[in-house]
Enzyme design. Sequence first.
Site, PDB file in Angstrom:
ATOM      1  N   CYS A 115       0.820  -1.229   0.000  1.00  0.00           N
ATOM      2  CA  CYS A 115       0.000   0.000   0.000  1.00  0.00           C
ATOM      3  C   CYS A 115       0.846   1.268   0.000  1.00  0.00           C
ATOM      4  O   CYS A 115       0.377   2.335  -0.398  1.00  0.00           O
ATOM      5  CB  CYS A 115      -0.945   0.004   1.200  1.00  0.00           C
ATOM      6  SG  CYS A 115      -2.125  -1.345   1.113  1.00  0.00           S
ATOM      7  N   HIS A 263      -3.693   7.189   1.150  1.00  0.00           N
ATOM      8  CA  HIS A 263      -3.929   5.856   0.580  1.00  0.00           C
ATOM      9  C   HIS A 263      -5.324   5.419   0.994  1.00  0.00           C
ATOM     10  O   HIS A 263      -5.703   5.555   2.156  1.00  0.00           O
ATOM     11  CB  HIS A 263      -2.866   4.881   1.103  1.00  0.00           C
ATOM     12  CG  HIS A 263      -3.279   3.455   0.961  1.00  0.00           C
ATOM     13  ND1 HIS A 263      -3.659   2.927  -0.237  1.00  0.00           N
ATOM     14  CD2 HIS A 263      -3.417   2.468   1.883  1.00  0.00           C
ATOM     15  CE1 HIS A 263      -3.998   1.654  -0.064  1.00  0.00           C
ATOM     16  NE2 HIS A 263      -3.862   1.353   1.219  1.00  0.00           N
ATOM     17  N   ASN A 293      -9.950  -0.758  -1.841  1.00  0.00           N
ATOM     18  CA  ASN A 293      -8.518  -0.505  -1.624  1.00  0.00           C
ATOM     19  C   ASN A 293      -7.750  -1.105  -2.795  1.00  0.00           C
ATOM     20  O   ASN A 293      -7.731  -2.322  -2.961  1.00  0.00           O
ATOM     21  CB  ASN A 293      -8.116  -1.146  -0.292  1.00  0.00           C
ATOM     22  CG  ASN A 293      -6.639  -0.981   0.032  1.00  0.00           C
ATOM     23  OD1 ASN A 293      -5.824  -0.676  -0.832  1.00  0.00           O
ATOM     24  ND2 ASN A 293      -6.296  -1.207   1.298  1.00  0.00           N
TER      25      ASN A 293
HETATM   26  C1  LIG Z   1     -11.085  -5.389   8.126  1.00  0.00           C
HETATM   27  C2  LIG Z   1     -11.981  -4.564   9.016  1.00  0.00           C
HETATM   28  C3  LIG Z   1     -12.960  -3.778   8.171  1.00  0.00           C
HETATM   29  C4  LIG Z   1     -12.742  -5.520   9.905  1.00  0.00           C
HETATM   30  O1  LIG Z   1     -13.565  -4.807  10.797  1.00  0.00           O
HETATM   31  P1  LIG Z   1     -13.627  -5.217  12.313  1.00  0.00           P
HETATM   32  O2  LIG Z   1     -14.593  -4.342  12.972  1.00  0.00           O
HETATM   33  O3  LIG Z   1     -12.210  -5.201  12.821  1.00  0.00           O
HETATM   34  O4  LIG Z   1     -14.221  -6.648  12.234  1.00  0.00           O
HETATM   35  P2  LIG Z   1     -13.653  -8.024  12.810  1.00  0.00           P
HETATM   36  O5  LIG Z   1     -12.524  -8.511  11.944  1.00  0.00           O
HETATM   37  O6  LIG Z   1     -13.393  -7.872  14.264  1.00  0.00           O
HETATM   38  O7  LIG Z   1     -14.878  -8.929  12.584  1.00  0.00           O
HETATM   39  C5  LIG Z   1     -16.115  -8.702  13.246  1.00  0.00           C
HETATM   40  C6  LIG Z   1     -17.108  -9.748  12.829  1.00  0.00           C
HETATM   41  O8  LIG Z   1     -17.465  -9.544  11.446  1.00  0.00           O
HETATM   42  C7  LIG Z   1     -17.252 -10.741  10.712  1.00  0.00           C
HETATM   43  N1  LIG Z   1     -16.863 -10.370   9.353  1.00  0.00           N
HETATM   44  C8  LIG Z   1     -15.610 -10.253   8.837  1.00  0.00           C
HETATM   45  N2  LIG Z   1     -15.692  -9.897   7.549  1.00  0.00           N
HETATM   46  C9  LIG Z   1     -16.997  -9.784   7.241  1.00  0.00           C
HETATM   47  C10 LIG Z   1     -17.699  -9.442   6.083  1.00  0.00           C
HETATM   48  N3  LIG Z   1     -17.067  -9.114   4.930  1.00  0.00           N
HETATM   49  N4  LIG Z   1     -19.047  -9.407   6.121  1.00  0.00           N
HETATM   50  C11 LIG Z   1     -19.721  -9.703   7.245  1.00  0.00           C
HETATM   51  N5  LIG Z   1     -19.092 -10.053   8.389  1.00  0.00           N
HETATM   52  C12 LIG Z   1     -17.750 -10.074   8.386  1.00  0.00           C
HETATM   53  C13 LIG Z   1     -16.168 -11.475  11.446  1.00  0.00           C
HETATM   54  O9  LIG Z   1     -16.189 -12.845  11.167  1.00  0.00           O
HETATM   55  C14 LIG Z   1     -16.527 -11.173  12.875  1.00  0.00           C
HETATM   56  O10 LIG Z   1     -17.558 -12.030  13.264  1.00  0.00           O
HETATM   57  P3  LIG Z   1     -17.618 -12.595  14.774  1.00  0.00           P
HETATM   58  O11 LIG Z   1     -17.730 -11.390  15.652  1.00  0.00           O
HETATM   59  O12 LIG Z   1     -18.834 -13.449  14.744  1.00  0.00           O
HETATM   60  O13 LIG Z   1     -16.342 -13.337  14.973  1.00  0.00           O
HETATM   61  C15 LIG Z   1     -11.192  -3.593   9.899  1.00  0.00           C
HETATM   62  O14 LIG Z   1     -10.453  -4.280  10.864  1.00  0.00           O
HETATM   63  C16 LIG Z   1     -10.263  -2.739   9.106  1.00  0.00           C
HETATM   64  O15 LIG Z   1     -10.694  -1.929   8.323  1.00  0.00           O
HETATM   65  N6  LIG Z   1      -8.939  -2.881   9.316  1.00  0.00           N
HETATM   66  C17 LIG Z   1      -7.947  -2.147   8.551  1.00  0.00           C
HETATM   67  C18 LIG Z   1      -7.840  -2.772   7.216  1.00  0.00           C
HETATM   68  C19 LIG Z   1      -6.991  -2.007   6.299  1.00  0.00           C
HETATM   69  O16 LIG Z   1      -7.036  -0.800   6.266  1.00  0.00           O
HETATM   70  N7  LIG Z   1      -6.226  -2.723   5.517  1.00  0.00           N
HETATM   71  C20 LIG Z   1      -5.413  -2.186   4.510  1.00  0.00           C
HETATM   72  C21 LIG Z   1      -4.245  -1.544   5.119  1.00  0.00           C
HETATM   73  S1  LIG Z   1      -3.325  -0.841   3.883  1.00  0.00           S
END
Ligand SMILES: CC(C)(COP(=O)(O)OP(=O)(O)OC[C@H]1O[C@@H](n2cnc3c(N)ncnc32)[C@H](O)[C@@H]1OP(=O)(O)O)[C@@H](O)C(=O)NCCC(=O)NCCS
Length: 336
Positions: A115, A263, A293
């Site tokens: 990224c 980004h 992204n």
């Molecule tokens: C990835 C991201 C959106 C996930 O959000 P979050 O609030 O952390 O969610 P979690 O990973 O804790 O998951 C929460 C729940 O949603 C579920 N879940 C994960 N992806 C899902 C999806 N696409 N749709 C529905 N549910 C989903 C998980 O299984 C979890 O379920 P559980 O509570 O029953 O175990 C978030 O962590 C994020 O944006 N992180 C940064 C990512 C990023 O910027 N990456 C690029 C960097 S350059």
Amino acid sequence: MYNSKIIGLGHYVPDNVVTNDDLSKVMDTNDAWIQERTGIKERRHVVKGDGDTTTTMGVKAAKIAIERAGIDKDDIDFIVFATLSPDYYFPGPGVLVQRDLGIKTVGALDVRNQCSGFVYAISIADQYIKTGMYKNVLVIGSELHSHGLDMTTRGRGVSVIFGDGAGAAVLSREEDNTKGILSTHLHSEGQHAEELSLIAPGMGKRWVTDIIEDNDPQDESYFPYMNGQFVFKNAVVRFSEVIIEGLEKNKLKSTDINLLVPHQANLRISQFIQKKFQLSDDQVFNNIMKYGNTTAASIPIALTEAWEAGKVESGDLVVLAAFGSGFTWGSVIIRW
Ligand SMILES: CC(C)(COP(=O)(O)OP(=O)(O)OC[C@H]1O[C@@H](n2cnc3c(N)ncnc32)[C@H](O)[C@@H]1OP(=O)(O)O)[C@@H](O)C(=O)NCCC(=O)NCCS
């Protein structure tokens, strides 16, 4: 010493729009979850067989950037290509761009900084131009994620976030050192390398021969892994630090920023940064809603769209900032 300035920008995204509802037909997800967590409404995916690859998308973006720069392809002295999704394991896409654009046998360098790839690539181009070694450098960020993602419920935490596309910039010599790229700032913290990674196939932990030998349909090692919350927490800290570092280096304040192009990792991260620096909606450009992204392509796509929308004017202070896998992060401070 010279400065470098961006004299041409271009982007290309595949026509195929994939909405959150489209994804919910192939995995257990939904529009509300995706929008609430990431701000993403849709992304573009290359359709298999249409001929688009990371390189061809990069070439399409580059052609537009070169034309807008008002130079000939033979004026390009060097190519820098940032991607985490190259057409081939080797050689990298830089040489494919040299071939496909029919550019003379200039050097072509591939950047592997995910990224932050475009920010690293800009920094490299800037150094070559500063020293006088090259006059015009073509910088490309391009990604084809869609065919390397786990498009099942197992992969939903990652797959809903990423999209395909490319952006390019032509950097050129600027004699006035109060204009153009004022400074670039790069960082890494390999301690967290595996928190956002694709381990296989690689020559470290999992070789191609291991994958073939195991022939395990449950094998996840060749899909990207992301510790989402850990990435989020680090991103907001590092984005802020590296923007402040860039501003301080140039004796500037956040109130001097005309446009921040972060980004496009996650709309929530951009909003956090916007709030922290007390920037208005007009001062931060986001298009993750449309493209997801696109990793190394996200900044050049966003910068091109911002420029096309007339949001970047001569004399403006434009800040680019990125964070991603590695971890790597960086910023670019530009007086447009
Ligand atoms: C990835 C991201 C959106 C996930 O959000 P979050 O609030 O952390 O969610 P979690 O990973 O804790 O998951 C929460 C729940 O949603 C579920 N879940 C994960 N992806 C899902 C999806 N696409 N749709 C529905 N549910 C989903 C998980 O299984 C979890 O379920 P559980 O509570 O029953 O175990 C978030 O962590 C994020 O944006 N992180 C940064 C990512 C990023 O910027 N990456 C690029 C960097 S350059």
